[in-house]
Motif scaffolding. Structure first.
Motif, PDB file in Angstrom:
ATOM      1  N   LEU A   1       0.909  -0.991  -0.157  1.00  0.00           N
ATOM      2  CA  LEU A   1      -0.034  -0.070   0.053  1.00  0.00           C
ATOM      3  C   LEU A   1       0.832   1.315  -0.107  1.00  0.00           C
ATOM      4  CD1 LEU A   1      -2.456  -1.088   2.485  1.00  0.00           C
ATOM      5  CD2 LEU A   1      -2.617  -1.360   0.193  1.00  0.00           C
ATOM      6  N   ARG A   2       1.120   1.874  -1.009  1.00  0.00           N
ATOM      7  CA  ARG A   2       2.022   2.839  -1.099  1.00  0.00           C
ATOM      8  C   ARG A   2       1.366   4.317  -0.952  1.00  0.00           C
ATOM      9  NH1 ARG A   2       5.492   4.596  -5.764  1.00  0.00           N
ATOM     10  NH2 ARG A   2       6.906   5.150  -3.934  1.00  0.00           N
ATOM     11  N   ARG A   3       0.092   4.276  -1.357  1.00  0.00           N
ATOM     12  CA  ARG A   3      -0.822   5.535  -0.865  1.00  0.00           C
ATOM     13  C   ARG A   3      -1.898   4.953  -0.597  1.00  0.00           C
ATOM     14  NH1 ARG A   3       1.786   6.000  -6.271  1.00  0.00           N
ATOM     15  NH2 ARG A   3      -0.143   5.257  -7.120  1.00  0.00           N
ATOM     16  N   SER A   4      -2.618   5.814  -0.195  1.00  0.00           N
ATOM     17  CA  SER A   4      -4.144   5.560   0.144  1.00  0.00           C
ATOM     18  C   SER A   4      -4.780   4.983  -0.841  1.00  0.00           C
ATOM     19  CB  SER A   4      -4.882   6.683   0.936  1.00  0.00           C
ATOM     20  OG  SER A   4      -4.715   7.857   0.068  1.00  0.00           O
ATOM     21  N   GLU A   5      -4.533   5.578  -2.181  1.00  0.00           N
ATOM     22  CA  GLU A   5      -5.210   4.970  -3.587  1.00  0.00           C
ATOM     23  C   GLU A   5      -5.155   3.782  -3.631  1.00  0.00           C
ATOM     24  OE1 GLU A   5      -4.049   8.606  -3.070  1.00  0.00           O
ATOM     25  OE2 GLU A   5      -3.155   8.386  -4.721  1.00  0.00           O
ATOM     26  N   ASP A   6      -3.738   3.205  -3.102  1.00  0.00           N
ATOM     27  CA  ASP A   6      -3.420   1.586  -3.024  1.00  0.00           C
ATOM     28  C   ASP A   6      -4.704   0.914  -2.737  1.00  0.00           C
ATOM     29  OD1 ASP A   6       0.194   1.609  -3.633  1.00  0.00           O
ATOM     30  OD2 ASP A   6      -1.421   1.930  -5.128  1.00  0.00           O
ATOM     31  N   PHE A   7      -5.070   1.586  -1.413  1.00  0.00           N
ATOM     32  CA  PHE A   7      -5.923   0.560  -0.880  1.00  0.00           C
ATOM     33  C   PHE A   7      -7.216   0.313  -1.683  1.00  0.00           C
ATOM     34  CE2 PHE A   7      -8.038  -1.365   2.632  1.00  0.00           C
ATOM     35  CZ  PHE A   7      -9.113  -1.185   2.820  1.00  0.00           C
ATOM     36  N   GLU A   8      -7.555   1.568  -2.383  1.00  0.00           N
ATOM     37  CA  GLU A   8      -8.729   1.492  -3.415  1.00  0.00           C
ATOM     38  C   GLU A   8      -8.489   0.392  -4.396  1.00  0.00           C
ATOM     39  OE1 GLU A   8     -11.208   3.159  -0.788  1.00  0.00           O
ATOM     40  OE2 GLU A   8     -11.906   2.683  -3.124  1.00  0.00           O
ATOM     41  N   ASN A   9      -7.374   0.805  -5.079  1.00  0.00           N
ATOM     42  CA  ASN A   9      -7.050  -0.288  -6.083  1.00  0.00           C
ATOM     43  C   ASN A   9      -6.991  -1.827  -5.542  1.00  0.00           C
ATOM     44  OD1 ASN A   9      -6.574   1.981  -7.822  1.00  0.00           O
ATOM     45  ND2 ASN A   9      -4.422   1.957  -7.509  1.00  0.00           N
ATOM     46  N   MET A  10      -6.705  -1.981  -4.664  1.00  0.00           N
ATOM     47  CA  MET A  10      -6.449  -3.198  -3.736  1.00  0.00           C
ATOM     48  C   MET A  10      -7.860  -3.812  -3.941  1.00  0.00           C
ATOM     49  SD  MET A  10      -3.712  -4.912  -3.282  1.00  0.00           S
ATOM     50  CE  MET A  10      -2.267  -4.176  -3.996  1.00  0.00           C
ATOM     51  N   LYS A  11      -8.792  -3.053  -3.353  1.00  0.00           N
ATOM     52  CA  LYS A  11     -10.135  -3.241  -3.035  1.00  0.00           C
ATOM     53  C   LYS A  11     -10.879  -3.560  -4.632  1.00  0.00           C
ATOM     54  CE  LYS A  11     -13.016  -0.710  -1.008  1.00  0.00           C
ATOM     55  NZ  LYS A  11     -14.226  -0.303  -0.258  1.00  0.00           N
ATOM     56  N   LYS A  12     -10.605  -2.912  -5.665  1.00  0.00           N
ATOM     57  CA  LYS A  12     -11.114  -2.852  -6.865  1.00  0.00           C
ATOM     58  C   LYS A  12     -10.459  -4.185  -7.337  1.00  0.00           C
ATOM     59  CE  LYS A  12     -11.074   1.685  -8.474  1.00  0.00           C
ATOM     60  NZ  LYS A  12     -10.236   2.344  -9.351  1.00  0.00           N
ATOM     61  N   LEU A  13      -9.119  -4.524  -7.268  1.00  0.00           N
ATOM     62  CA  LEU A  13      -8.515  -5.884  -7.612  1.00  0.00           C
ATOM     63  C   LEU A  13      -9.533  -6.892  -7.158  1.00  0.00           C
ATOM     64  CD1 LEU A  13      -6.255  -6.500  -9.570  1.00  0.00           C
ATOM     65  CD2 LEU A  13      -4.878  -6.869  -7.471  1.00  0.00           C
ATOM     66  N   ALA A  14      -9.482  -6.927  -5.583  1.00  0.00           N
ATOM     67  CA  ALA A  14     -10.421  -7.862  -5.111  1.00  0.00           C
ATOM     68  C   ALA A  14     -11.816  -8.135  -5.894  1.00  0.00           C
ATOM     69  CB  ALA A  14     -10.365  -7.798  -3.571  1.00  0.00           C
ATOM     70  N   ASP A  15     -12.514  -7.024  -5.945  1.00  0.00           N
ATOM     71  CA  ASP A  15     -13.799  -7.066  -6.465  1.00  0.00           C
ATOM     72  C   ASP A  15     -13.701  -7.448  -7.961  1.00  0.00           C
ATOM     73  OD1 ASP A  15     -15.142  -4.087  -5.121  1.00  0.00           O
ATOM     74  OD2 ASP A  15     -15.283  -6.115  -4.354  1.00  0.00           O
ATOM     75  N   GLU A  16     -12.931  -7.138  -8.695  1.00  0.00           N
ATOM     76  CA  GLU A  16     -12.656  -7.822 -10.020  1.00  0.00           C
ATOM     77  C   GLU A  16     -12.416  -9.067  -9.912  1.00  0.00           C
ATOM     78  OE1 GLU A  16      -9.783  -5.779 -12.777  1.00  0.00           O
ATOM     79  OE2 GLU A  16      -9.691  -7.680 -13.455  1.00  0.00           O
ATOM     80  N   ALA A  17     -11.508  -9.827  -9.047  1.00  0.00           N
ATOM     81  CA  ALA A  17     -11.329 -11.101  -9.077  1.00  0.00           C
ATOM     82  C   ALA A  17     -12.607 -11.991  -8.508  1.00  0.00           C
ATOM     83  CB  ALA A  17     -10.174 -11.283  -8.083  1.00  0.00           C
ATOM     84  N   THR A  18     -13.321 -11.346  -7.808  1.00  0.00           N
ATOM     85  CA  THR A  18     -14.515 -12.078  -7.406  1.00  0.00           C
ATOM     86  C   THR A  18     -15.917 -11.807  -8.103  1.00  0.00           C
ATOM     87  OG1 THR A  18     -15.061 -10.514  -5.694  1.00  0.00           O
ATOM     88  CG2 THR A  18     -13.485 -12.404  -5.107  1.00  0.00           C
ATOM     89  N   PHE A  19     -15.829 -10.789  -8.853  1.00  0.00           N
ATOM     90  CA  PHE A  19     -16.921 -10.455  -9.778  1.00  0.00           C
ATOM     91  C   PHE A  19     -17.772 -11.709 -10.353  1.00  0.00           C
ATOM     92  CE2 PHE A  19     -20.035  -7.671 -11.450  1.00  0.00           C
ATOM     93  CZ  PHE A  19     -20.053  -7.457 -12.691  1.00  0.00           C
ATOM     94  N   TYR A  20     -17.070 -12.585 -11.118  1.00  0.00           N
ATOM     95  CA  TYR A  20     -17.650 -13.652 -11.815  1.00  0.00           C
ATOM     96  C   TYR A  20     -18.362 -14.473 -10.841  1.00  0.00           C
ATOM     97  CZ  TYR A  20     -17.597 -17.382 -15.250  1.00  0.00           C
ATOM     98  OH  TYR A  20     -17.768 -18.279 -16.281  1.00  0.00           O
ATOM     99  N   ASP A  21     -17.772 -14.807  -9.441  1.00  0.00           N
ATOM    100  CA  ASP A  21     -18.268 -15.573  -8.471  1.00  0.00           C
ATOM    101  C   ASP A  21     -19.746 -14.909  -7.922  1.00  0.00           C
ATOM    102  OD1 ASP A  21     -15.350 -16.485  -6.638  1.00  0.00           O
ATOM    103  OD2 ASP A  21     -15.541 -15.561  -8.643  1.00  0.00           O
ATOM    104  N   LYS A  22     -19.651 -13.697  -7.882  1.00  0.00           N
ATOM    105  CA  LYS A  22     -21.006 -12.918  -7.637  1.00  0.00           C
ATOM    106  C   LYS A  22     -21.933 -13.245  -8.736  1.00  0.00           C
ATOM    107  CE  LYS A  22     -18.884  -9.430  -4.677  1.00  0.00           C
ATOM    108  NZ  LYS A  22     -17.901  -8.669  -5.492  1.00  0.00           N
ATOM    109  N   GLN A  23     -21.558 -13.267  -9.954  1.00  0.00           N
ATOM    110  CA  GLN A  23     -22.543 -13.297 -11.131  1.00  0.00           C
ATOM    111  C   GLN A  23     -23.116 -14.782 -10.894  1.00  0.00           C
ATOM    112  OE1 GLN A  23     -19.800 -12.396 -14.244  1.00  0.00           O
ATOM    113  NE2 GLN A  23     -20.781 -10.398 -14.512  1.00  0.00           N
TER     114      GLN A  23
END
Lengths: 202, 466
Positions: A164-186
């Protein structure tokens, strides 16, 4: 105490760098998953720097290069100071007595926190690598952090600082996790309204 | 007539769930019911027995999903109606079926036009890798003509007792309770070609929606939408000497020029090749992608004549709702197409069969009424069996289709024998094979290495070309 351990492990690690060399690529590439910019692998290699630093610094992002180059240069030559066996020592103008001298991070009269954080991250990465090296080669850094909770806390901190380099990185990480699990949610969508549907039809 | 017999049992059901009058059919969620409903027996064994008749089920759509479903239902003793709008439909399709489908669905070998035993993967920089060296002599990918396969499965359903109706499904009336029938409205064609057909209705107890990517049954149950890809294909008749090259070989082209999120292909059909590509995100540029695909295969299809141009949507993921009441979706209608490879035929047929099996079991071979819980068993079994396959392909697509360097790495990885073996084993037999952990680790490291190297090379190439 931790910083002493780090410096000593840096010395020890550097003196056995021919052993560590084969571990480096592995830990380097493993960490490349966390870092987004792996392109520097080629550009830095061109300089022909040897030693395990190259693998470590290759994974850092561009803004980090100058500092790492600086550190790298110093690392190759240096003199023995207070701890451990001889070998290339880590020398940097801001590194005093085994810790970062915060006064040296002042730019234009203001604290350069970004610089501190970058330096702070260098230590984290160094610690992590020393730990890995130790685990593989049996040198006694691991033993120093024997309390499990302390060890766990330390690792979490180290990994968080790396990722987590910047506070934006946390958002990026969350987005990455969301993207990875999007298919599961579908796929699970059909089960979401199971309770609703089942009640409406008997 | 049948409903009169049913009504006598409605009273019985009323006693089990006294809260029933409070619930109306809407698609919005209702408030949480009072606890009493939890006492309701879960198995459909409490469903009323049907007197004087068997369960009536309609399958809308006569493709692989519909055909397989209708056959299983009919074999299970259920009064089955299969409604298909075009009996000689040549569905635009890659037409590849895995080896296991031949065995599982007892397909006669003459349905298969060609057996593909070699595949070429071609990277953005035109590095070609041959895959298929690990295939055993009896293993192949079957290429079929959809009109032939679909007709065969429908015939077989008919032979088992299903009634095949040539008609276009329009809409259906959803019943308000668990025993009244669904009323289907369709245009019956009676084998007449052309013309509007006459409006007819059909009352059934349950419906299987197997009507493809643009499913009307899905609309009728408010199943929601999905993202879909457009697959565009040109059938090209090429000279015999060039056709010999594609005797048992299929090609896959990857690259930004061919598709930003899918691949271009050259698949051999009975006496011509199908050249096509697809995309989700840049549907407007599909013609451009098609031109690029043809350009990539230029010499190999030189002198060919385009005999047919076709396109079709391909679902990217399941619909939000695949089941409501006594209506279930299967196949493309449900959205069961894999990512990365875009495979759908096998999964359509298998899901049709699984859904039909759930209905046969829940109704005890047609003797009892079914309800949503019986159909949910099909969803449960399906998700449990095939979720790993879908997820792995999703991950592969996310990792390897996102940029040209990633695609280069992908093709490089495919040169590895272990990768080929794992890929074909999973594809041909539809199981996510566990593999050798040591090899897997080596593969993971190699993958990362390939990706890193490909990205680095791209930077170097960009520097040179500027």
């Amino acid at each position: 105490m931790a910083s002493m351990a780090i410096t000593s492990s840096l010395h020890i690690a550097s003196s056995t760098h021919h052993v560590t060399k084969k571990q480096q690529p592995q830990s380097g590439t493993a960490r490349s998953l966390g870092s987004k910019q792996v392109a520097n692998v080629v550009t830095l290699d061109v300089e022909g720097q040897k030693g395990f630093n190259t693998a470590e610094h290759h994974v850092k992002s561009a803004s980090y290069n100058e500092k790492s180059n600086n550190a790298k240069d110093e690392m190759e030559h240096g003199s023995d100071t207070n701890t451990g066996p001889c070998g290339p020592k880590f020398v940097d103008e801001r590194w005093k007595n085994g810790t970062w001298d915060l006064n040296m991070f002042v730019h234009d009269g203001k604290m350069d926190w970004d610089g501190v954080i970058v330096a702070g991250r260098a230590i984290m990465v160094g610690f992590f690598m020393a730990y890995l090296v130790d685990a593989f080669t049996g040198l006694d850094v691991v033993g120093q952090t024997s309390n499990f909770i302390c060890k766990a806390g330390l690792f979490v901190t180290v990994i968080s600082v790396i990722l987590l380099r910047r506070s934006e990185d946390f958002e990026n990480m969350k987005k990455l996790a969301d993207e990875a699990t999007f298919y599961d949610k579908q796929w699970q969508a059909s089960w979401q309204d199971q309770n609703v549907g089942a009640l409406q039809h008997t | 007539m049948a409903s009169i017999a049913l009504k006598s049992f409605v009273g019985l059901r009323q006693q089990v769930s006294t809260e029933k009058p409070h619930y109306f059919f809407t698609s919005q969620s209702q408030t949480k019911p009072p606890k009493k409903l939890k006492l309701q027996v879960l198995a459909s064994k409490s469903s009323p027995r049907l007197t004087n008749r068997n369960l009536k089920v309609a399958v809308i759509g006569g493709g692989p999903a519909g055909g397989a479903a209708a056959e299983t239902l009919a074999k299970g003793g259920i009064e089955t109606y299969l409604i298909e709008r075009k009996m000689d439909n040549c569905k635009p399709c890659g037409g590849a079926i895995p080896l296991c489908m031949v065995g599982e669905f007892d397909l006669p070998l003459d349905i298969i036009d060609r057996r593909v035993t070699k595949m070429k993967m071609i990277s953005p920089s035109n590095v070609a890798v041959d895959i298929g060296q690990t295939l055993k002599p009896h293993e192949y990918i079957g290429m079929v003509r959809r009109e032939v396969l679909d007709a065969y499965l429908r015939e077989r359903a008919k032979d088992n007792g299903a009634e095949v109706i040539n008609g276009l499904f329009l809409k259906m009336d959803v019943p308000k309770d668990g025993v009244s029938p669904y009323v289907l409205h369709y245009n019956g064609f009676d084998g007449k070609v052309g013309g509007v057909g006459e409006k007819r209705t059909l009352e059934v107890d349950a419906v299987i929606g197997a009507d493809g990517a643009n499913s009307r049954v899905a609309k009728a149950i408010d199943a929601g939408d999905y993202d879909y890809a457009i697959a565009f294909q040109e059938r090209i008749k090429i000279p015999d000497d060039k056709m010999a090259y594609y005797e048992d070989l299929a090609e896959m082209y990857v690259g930004d020029d061919v598709s930003p999120d899918f691949y271009g292909w050259v698949f051999p059909k009975c006496d011509h090749v199908a050249v096509g590509t697809g995309t989700v995100t840049h549907k407007g540029d599909i013609k451009k992608f098609q031109l690029a695909t043809r350009k990539r295969a230029k010499d190999k299809i030189l002198g060919g004549k385009i005999i047919r141009v076709e396109a079709h949507p391909i679902p990217e993921h399941p619909r939000p709702r695949r089941l409501l009441g006594r209506v279930a979706l299967v196949g493309d209608a449900a959205g069961y197409v894999t990512k990365c490879s875009g495979e759908g035929i096998y999964f359509a047929a298998k899901s049709g069969r699984m859904c039909a099996e759930a209905i046969v079991e829940g109704s005890e071979n047609g003797k009892r009424m079914v309800d949503e819980r019986d159909l949910r068993k099909y969803l449960e079994k399906w998700d449990k069996t095939y979720w790993p396959t879908y997820k792995v392909l999703d991950v592969l697509q996310k990792v390897f289709y996102r940029s040209n360097p990633a695609r280069e790495a992908f093709v490089e990885m495919c040169a590895d024998e272990y990768v080929q073996k794992m890929t074909f084993d999973s594809y041909l037999y539809k199981t996510v094979a566990p593999g050798n952990p040591l090899q897997d680790l080596k593969l993971a490291v190699n993958t990362i290495g390939s990706l890193v190297r490909a990205n680095a090379l791209k930077k170097e190439m960009d520097k040179l070309s500027v």
